[in-house]
Design an enzyme around this catalytic site. Structure first.
Site, PDB file in Angstrom:
ATOM      1  N   LYS A 180      -2.808   8.314  16.184  1.00 52.37           N
ATOM      2  CA  LYS A 180      -1.386   8.259  16.557  1.00 52.37           C
ATOM      3  C   LYS A 180      -1.182   9.075  17.823  1.00 52.37           C
ATOM      4  CE  LYS A 180       0.665   7.231  12.123  1.00 52.37           C
ATOM      5  NZ  LYS A 180       0.658   5.778  12.256  1.00 52.37           N
ATOM      6  N   LYS A 213      -1.099 -10.835  10.687  1.00 48.09           N
ATOM      7  CA  LYS A 213      -0.967 -10.865  12.158  1.00 48.09           C
ATOM      8  C   LYS A 213      -1.634 -12.114  12.702  1.00 48.09           C
ATOM      9  CE  LYS A 213      -0.614  -5.860  12.793  1.00 48.09           C
ATOM     10  NZ  LYS A 213       0.665  -5.607  13.436  1.00 48.09           N
ATOM     11  N   LYS A 245       0.833  -1.194   0.000  1.00 49.50           N
ATOM     12  CA  LYS A 245       0.000   0.000   0.000  1.00 49.50           C
ATOM     13  C   LYS A 245       0.875   1.255   0.000  1.00 49.50           C
ATOM     14  CE  LYS A 245      -1.370   1.766   4.269  1.00 49.50           C
ATOM     15  NZ  LYS A 245      -0.269   2.082   5.179  1.00 49.50           N
ATOM     16  N   HIS A 250      -6.168  -1.261   6.784  1.00 47.64           N
ATOM     17  CA  HIS A 250      -6.049  -2.164   7.938  1.00 47.64           C
ATOM     18  C   HIS A 250      -7.375  -2.324   8.707  1.00 47.64           C
ATOM     19  CE1 HIS A 250      -1.937  -1.829   6.911  1.00 47.64           C
ATOM     20  NE2 HIS A 250      -1.630  -0.785   7.633  1.00 47.64           N
ATOM     21  N   ASP A 303      -4.384   6.096   5.506  1.00 48.48           N
ATOM     22  CA  ASP A 303      -3.244   5.305   5.990  1.00 48.48           C
ATOM     23  C   ASP A 303      -3.687   4.067   6.770  1.00 48.48           C
ATOM     24  OD1 ASP A 303      -0.350   5.053   6.458  1.00 48.48           O
ATOM     25  OD2 ASP A 303      -0.821   5.485   8.552  1.00 48.48           O
TER      26      ASP A 303
HETATM   27  C1  BG6 Z   1       1.217   1.169   8.355  1.00 55.80           C
HETATM   28  C2  BG6 Z   1       0.919   2.633   8.449  1.00 55.80           C
HETATM   29  O1  BG6 Z   1       0.597   0.598   7.245  1.00 55.80           O
HETATM   30  O2  BG6 Z   1       0.767   0.511   9.536  1.00 55.80           O
HETATM   31  C3  BG6 Z   1       1.561   3.225   9.675  1.00 55.80           C
HETATM   32  O3  BG6 Z   1       1.380   3.282   7.283  1.00 55.80           O
HETATM   33  C4  BG6 Z   1       1.149   2.469  10.907  1.00 55.80           C
HETATM   34  O4  BG6 Z   1       1.237   4.601   9.802  1.00 55.80           O
HETATM   35  C5  BG6 Z   1       1.367   0.975  10.733  1.00 55.80           C
HETATM   36  O5  BG6 Z   1       1.904   2.960  11.997  1.00 55.80           O
HETATM   37  C6  BG6 Z   1       0.759   0.210  11.886  1.00 55.80           C
HETATM   38  O6  BG6 Z   1       1.159  -1.119  11.823  1.00 55.80           O
HETATM   39  P1  BG6 Z   1       1.328  -1.978  13.146  1.00 55.80           P
HETATM   40  O7  BG6 Z   1       1.651  -3.343  12.662  1.00 55.80           O
HETATM   41  O8  BG6 Z   1       2.425  -1.329  13.938  1.00 55.80           O
HETATM   42  O9  BG6 Z   1       0.013  -1.887  13.870  1.00 55.80           O
END
Ligand code: BG6
Length: 532
Positions: free
Chosen positions: A347, A189, A155, A247, A242
């Protein structure tokens, strides 16, 4: 653990000097190698612009493993054997010579091994390089056997519906769908994969998994990290693009999908697309009623001072980009009509916590006088991996008094081994040609369709209702308001701050822990952290 035998493989990574390669891809490949999941014959070709000596490049990768691998510092002998398979190719992605050189090296490897095995091409590059690299792979006939050759695309898959469609069309003219692996690391995951097992290998919950029994669902991915050095990318992206569009929508699909016809890529993808198709489209009015966006101001996280978002590197001083989103979604399907799905991500929050909370409806027939807490199923994805069911029990004693108690399954208690990283699982899937945990092009487009009206409304009214929250808090109070009348505030897992989580401590004032001997002790008072 995976059992399939992987065919000999030539693995190419475009973006060899990038962060993803150093932090994730090479540590994942190294761990797969150490755990004997890679084929005996494999070679890794790392391609990037910069001039770097082969030895210096290997040292650079080793630093990455030592710092970021789940297994800690690399075993020097194993690293020596593994890194001997890595070649660095200096080359411009826009120039055809680069691909000539890559082809020669891949051919040399295949000739030496006397086998034409799998070729995997990983695009760990900025979006502008995807199309030229795809073109050169085709013109050099590097990726032309559809049963063996695969590309892996990271992505962002476009920045909106139009650009995603354009990219999909571009790639689909050059490769078969089954050759294209759109990676979303959330699907690798462990707990995310376990949700599939939990939902579809156990019939006990399926009859309850609908609007007759479920009141509402919260999907929350709170991040402790700031945008850090990624301001340049992030400021034109924001949390909706993002995190939510990819996700969180993956999590939503897995929670909301119907049971697929089989545990097989196409059936699973069909079931996920069906969820996205049924999400009620947002009108502009609805965007401002049901979606909260916010940006962090200066504060502190875990005792560490954090600057305001607008003070971050490469972020515009008057930026209106959101670092936090909370949204209420409705799915107009027979199963989910009337059940709100609340999604939240941000964040610079107090701690990392990715949790799905499914709240069941109250019993229609109440025979007890006590206030009854709702039944809740809590799935924690990270940092703790656990599934808990909160239900009412009788407090020990001479009278009938109810207290919420819980049943818990935690990976920490039940499995001793260190768990594979998402990228390990997903890279091995690609090598095995297993597409179950990857997105299909139409799923990506449907996800963009859902968020496009939100992006449009924010673009039209950039400052309207933009909220601010102090770094180190759970976001703006407006994010609680959208939960009404289903809840007063977002559900939070407890955390004891010193030894990680208190596994049995779900956020409930009256929660009680069952002791090993079957007795129960009242839990400490609620520690719900109020938003700023
Ligand atoms: C990424 C985003 O795809 O996923 C980031 O671009 C984010 O901004 C990250 O921090 C989070 O991934 P994880 O595995 O740390 O939850």
């Amino acid at each position: 653990m995976k059992q399939k035998k992987v065919a000999p493989a030539a693995i190419t990574i475009f973006g060899a000097k990038g962060d993803l390669t150093k932090r994730k891809l090479i540590p994942a490949l190294y761990n797969l190698y150490v755990d004997n999941h890679l084929p005996a014959d494999f070679a890794i070709f790392c391609v990037d612009f910069l001039a770097v000596e082969a030895a210096a490049y290997r040292d650079y990768l080793l630093e990455g493993i030592d710092e970021f691998s789940r297994t800690g510092k690399a075993d020097r002998a194993k690293w020596a054997a593994f890194s001997a398979r890595i070649s660095y190719i200096q080359g411009d992605f826009m120039k055809t010579d680069t691909f000539g050189e890559l082809k020669d090296q891949i051919k040399k490897f295949e000739d030496k091994e006397k086998v034409r095995g799998v070729r995997m091409f990983y695009f760990a590059v900025a979006p502008r390089f995807i199309e030229p690299i795809a073109d050169s792979l085709c013109s050099h006939k590097l990726c032309n056997r559809d049963t063996l050759d695969r590309i892996v695309v990271e992505k962002p898959f476009g920045t909106d519906l139009d650009s995603a469609r354009k990219l999909n069309r571009y790639l689909s003219k050059r490769f078969k769908e089954k050759q294209i692996y759109h990676i979303d690391h959330y699907l690798g995951k462990e707990m995310v994969q376990n949700i599939m097992a939990f939902r579809f290998a156990n019939h006990v919950f399926e009859p309850l998994w609908n609007n007759k029994f479920i009141d509402h669902i919260e999907i929350s991915v709170a991040e402790e990290v700031s945008v850090g050095k990624r301001g340049g990318y992030y400021d034109s992206s924001g949390a909706l693009r993002d995190m939510i569009q990819n996700h969180l929508f993956q999590l939503l699909c897995i929670i909301a999908m119907d049971c697929p016809k089989a545990y097989e890529a196409e059936a699973i993808r069909d079931a996920k697309v069906k969820v996205l198709k049924h999400i009620r489209p947002f009108t502009t009015d609805q965007v401002f009623k049901s979606v909260v966006r916010a940006q962090y101001t200066a504060g502190s996280v875990g005792g560490q001072a954090r600057p305001a978002y607008r003070e971050e590197d490469q972020v515009a001083k008057n930026s209106t980009t959101e670092t936090f989103v909370a949204a209420k979604l409705l799915i107009d399907s027979d199963r989910w009509k009337g059940v709100p799905f609340f999604m939240r991500t941000g964040k610079n929050m107090p701690r990392q916590s990715s949790v799905i909370m499914i709240q069941f409806k109250d019993s229609p027939h109440k025979i007890f006088k006590d206030d009854i807490e709702p039944n809740r199923l809590i799935i924690s994805i990270q940092p703790e991996l656990e599934i808990g069911l909160v239900f009412e029990g009788k407090e020990p004693g001479l009278h009938m008094k109810l207290v919420p108690v819980e049943m818990d399954f935690t990976y920490k208690n039940d499995y001793a081994q260190s768990l594979p990283e998402a990228y390990e699982a997903l890279l091995l899937d690609v090598l095995e040609g297993e597409a179950t945990q990857f997105m299909r092009a139409d799923q990506i487009e449907w996800a963009w369709k859902v968020v496009t009206p939100i992006l449009d409304a924010w673009k039209k009214y950039p400052k309207k209702q933009l909220q601010f929250y102090e770094s180190g808090t759970w976001g703006p109070t407006a994010a609680n308001a959208i939960l009404k009348p289903y809840a007063k505030e977002w559900f939070h897992l407890q955390h004891d701050g010193t030894t990680g989580t208190t596994p049995a401590a779900f956020d409930d004032a009256r929660s009680t822990h069952l002791n090993g001997d079957g007795s129960a002790t009242p839990a400490p008072a609620a520690k719900t952290t109020a938003p700023a």
